[in-house]
Every structure is written in structure tokens, then in C-alpha cells.
Scaffold this active site. Structure first.
Site, PDB file in Angstrom:
ATOM      1  N   THR A  10     -11.196  -2.052   7.872  1.00 36.15           N
ATOM      2  CA  THR A  10      -9.845  -2.057   8.439  1.00 36.15           C
ATOM      3  C   THR A  10      -8.846  -1.333   7.547  1.00 36.15           C
ATOM      4  O   THR A  10      -7.664  -1.304   7.862  1.00 36.15           O
ATOM      5  CB  THR A  10      -9.349  -3.502   8.659  1.00 36.15           C
ATOM      6  OG1 THR A  10      -9.329  -4.187   7.410  1.00 36.15           O
ATOM      7  CG2 THR A  10     -10.245  -4.242   9.645  1.00 36.15           C
ATOM      8  N   PHE A  11      -9.301  -0.711   6.451  1.00 39.22           N
ATOM      9  CA  PHE A  11      -8.386  -0.090   5.505  1.00 39.22           C
ATOM     10  C   PHE A  11      -7.522   0.965   6.167  1.00 39.22           C
ATOM     11  O   PHE A  11      -6.347   1.098   5.882  1.00 39.22           O
ATOM     12  CB  PHE A  11      -9.181   0.511   4.334  1.00 39.22           C
ATOM     13  CG  PHE A  11      -8.314   1.058   3.249  1.00 39.22           C
ATOM     14  CD1 PHE A  11      -8.108   2.423   3.116  1.00 39.22           C
ATOM     15  CD2 PHE A  11      -7.676   0.201   2.359  1.00 39.22           C
ATOM     16  CE1 PHE A  11      -7.293   2.926   2.113  1.00 39.22           C
ATOM     17  CE2 PHE A  11      -6.860   0.706   1.355  1.00 39.22           C
ATOM     18  CZ  PHE A  11      -6.679   2.067   1.231  1.00 39.22           C
ATOM     19  N   GLU A  12      -8.142   1.748   7.097  1.00 45.23           N
ATOM     20  CA  GLU A  12      -7.382   2.795   7.753  1.00 45.23           C
ATOM     21  C   GLU A  12      -6.719   2.326   9.039  1.00 45.23           C
ATOM     22  O   GLU A  12      -5.972   3.067   9.659  1.00 45.23           O
ATOM     23  CB  GLU A  12      -8.279   4.004   8.014  1.00 45.23           C
ATOM     24  CG  GLU A  12      -8.731   4.661   6.712  1.00 45.23           C
ATOM     25  CD  GLU A  12      -9.464   5.953   6.956  1.00 45.23           C
ATOM     26  OE1 GLU A  12      -8.902   6.834   7.620  1.00 45.23           O
ATOM     27  OE2 GLU A  12     -10.586   6.075   6.487  1.00 45.23           O
ATOM     28  N   GLY A  13      -7.013   1.134   9.479  1.00 45.31           N
ATOM     29  CA  GLY A  13      -6.156   0.442  10.426  1.00 45.31           C
ATOM     30  C   GLY A  13      -6.345   0.587  11.899  1.00 45.31           C
ATOM     31  O   GLY A  13      -7.100  -0.160  12.492  1.00 45.31           O
ATOM     32  N   THR A  14      -5.661   1.524  12.522  1.00 42.57           N
ATOM     33  CA  THR A  14      -5.339   1.486  13.940  1.00 42.57           C
ATOM     34  C   THR A  14      -6.533   1.266  14.859  1.00 42.57           C
ATOM     35  O   THR A  14      -6.512   0.365  15.699  1.00 42.57           O
ATOM     36  CB  THR A  14      -4.624   2.785  14.353  1.00 42.57           C
ATOM     37  OG1 THR A  14      -3.502   2.968  13.500  1.00 42.57           O
ATOM     38  CG2 THR A  14      -4.160   2.699  15.781  1.00 42.57           C
TER      39      THR A  14
END
Length: 204
Positions: A10-14
């Protein structure tokens, strides 16, 4: 650890966040009556109780793809219904489970879209000109169907155990009806078209 692995993902998210939002949003809207999901869920459960009422293979160039997509839709709904029944309000905390449900819904949506596009091409262009559209739809639906049922079996182990899991798999077997396609021939058709066009383009 699993926690650390999730943080890395989930580090880069979207995209990862949307995968968790998709099934929760669908279930919330269904509970509020904004989607006819509850009615469809009851239809699916009724069909599973009487398998002879499940969709059957249809004639035509895309008959098996339409049939496979309908069964995949029912698999995704059955999975979501089982998850909601098992965890109720706590479902939003089950991120791995939500991720698998999201993958199923995404795959089913893509299958439906691929079949619809190929069907529209058949109507507009005729069988010969639309054969690459049809080939792509067949190849995609075949692979996506396998992904849906792989995810469904994962979901099964997250929401059931013992005799309940056995009954779950019995229902899965009613929906997971495999079928053969001329895989190499279809791939060759697509490859030959791309080489002739010298680009990835369905036009022409």
C-alpha cells in the site's frame, strides 16, 4: 510479517486502496437499496439449490463466453454474500478478504466488457471483420474465468471451515464448469492481425 507485506503493497496507495473500497461500496449500496444486489443474491442462491436453473451454454460465436461470464457473476455474488454473512459489520476490517473480492468483481466487469465489445463488433462489422475482437474476448474470458474461481476458493477458506467449507465447495463446483478453447489458434489470429497492422490496433 503479513503486516509489513501489506505496508509494502500500500506504499504507493491509490490502486490498492480502491481494491478495498470496491467490494465495501458495492455491499453498502446494496444494503441501502441503491443496487439490486440483494435480489440477485437470492436468485443465485435459488439457482445453486436447483442447479438445473443455472445459465446454460448458448449458441453463437460468443455463446460460451456469455455463459462463462454469467457463471462468474454468480461466483462473485456468492463470494460477497458469504463474506458479508460471515463477518457482517466487521467485513471492512478484513483487508485481504476484501482484496480478493475486489479482484473477482474487477475480473467479472472486464469479462462482461470484453464480451459486449466483441458482440458490438460482430453486429457492426460481421463475423469475418470482427474475428480478432472475438478471439481476444475468448482468450480474455478464458483466463479471467480461471482467476475468478481461484479467488473464490481463497475466499471460501476465509469465510468457512469444516462441513460448511465442504458445502461451499459443492456450490463452487456447480459454477466452476471449465470448457476448452482453441488457444493456439486464437493467439495466432491475434498475432497475425497485429503483425499485419504493425501496431496494437483492432481497426482495419
Amino acid at each position: 510479517s503479513l503486516r509489513d507485506a501489506r505496508i509494502i503493497r500500500t506504499f504507493e496507495g491509490t490502486n490498492e486502496i480502491y481494491r478495498l473500497i470496491i467490494p465495501a461500496t458495492i455491499l453498502n449500496r446494496a444494503l441501502k437499496g441503491r443496487l439490486p444486489l440483494m435480489q440477485f443474491t437470492q436468485e443465485v442462491l435459488s439457482e445453486l439449490a436447483s442447479p438445473e436453473t443455472l445459465p446454460r451454454r448458448q449458441p453463437g460465436p460468443l455463446g460460451e463466453e456469455i455463459w462463462a461470464t454469467e457463471l462468474a457473476k454468480r461466483a462473485a455474488v456468492f463470494a460477497a454474500s458469504s463474506a458479508a454473512q460471515r463477518y457482517m459489520q466487521d467485513l471492512q476490517e478484513k483487508q485481504v478478504l476484501l482484496g480478493n473480492l475486489a479482484d473477482m468483481f474487477i475480473a467479472v466487469y472486464a469479462m462482461d466488457s470484453a464480451v459486449l465489445r466483441a458482440h458490438q463488433a460482430l453486429q457492426a462489422q460481421g463475423a469475418e471483420k470482427a474475428r480478432v475482437h472475438v478471439a481476444l474476448a475468448k482468450l480474455f474470458v478464458f483466463d479471467a474465468r480461471n482467476e475468478v474461481f481461484q479467488k473464490l476458493r481463497r475466499v471460501a477458506m476465509m469465510v468457512a471451515s469444516g462441513e460448511e467449507l465442504t458445502r461451499f465447495y459443492e456450490n463452487v463446483s456447480k459454477l466452476d464448469v471449465s470448457y476448452p478453447i482453441a488457444f493456439m489458434t486464437l493467439q495466432d489470429q491475434v498475432a497475425e492481425h497485429m503483425l499485419a497492422q504493425e501496431r496494437y490496433d483492432l481497426a482495419g
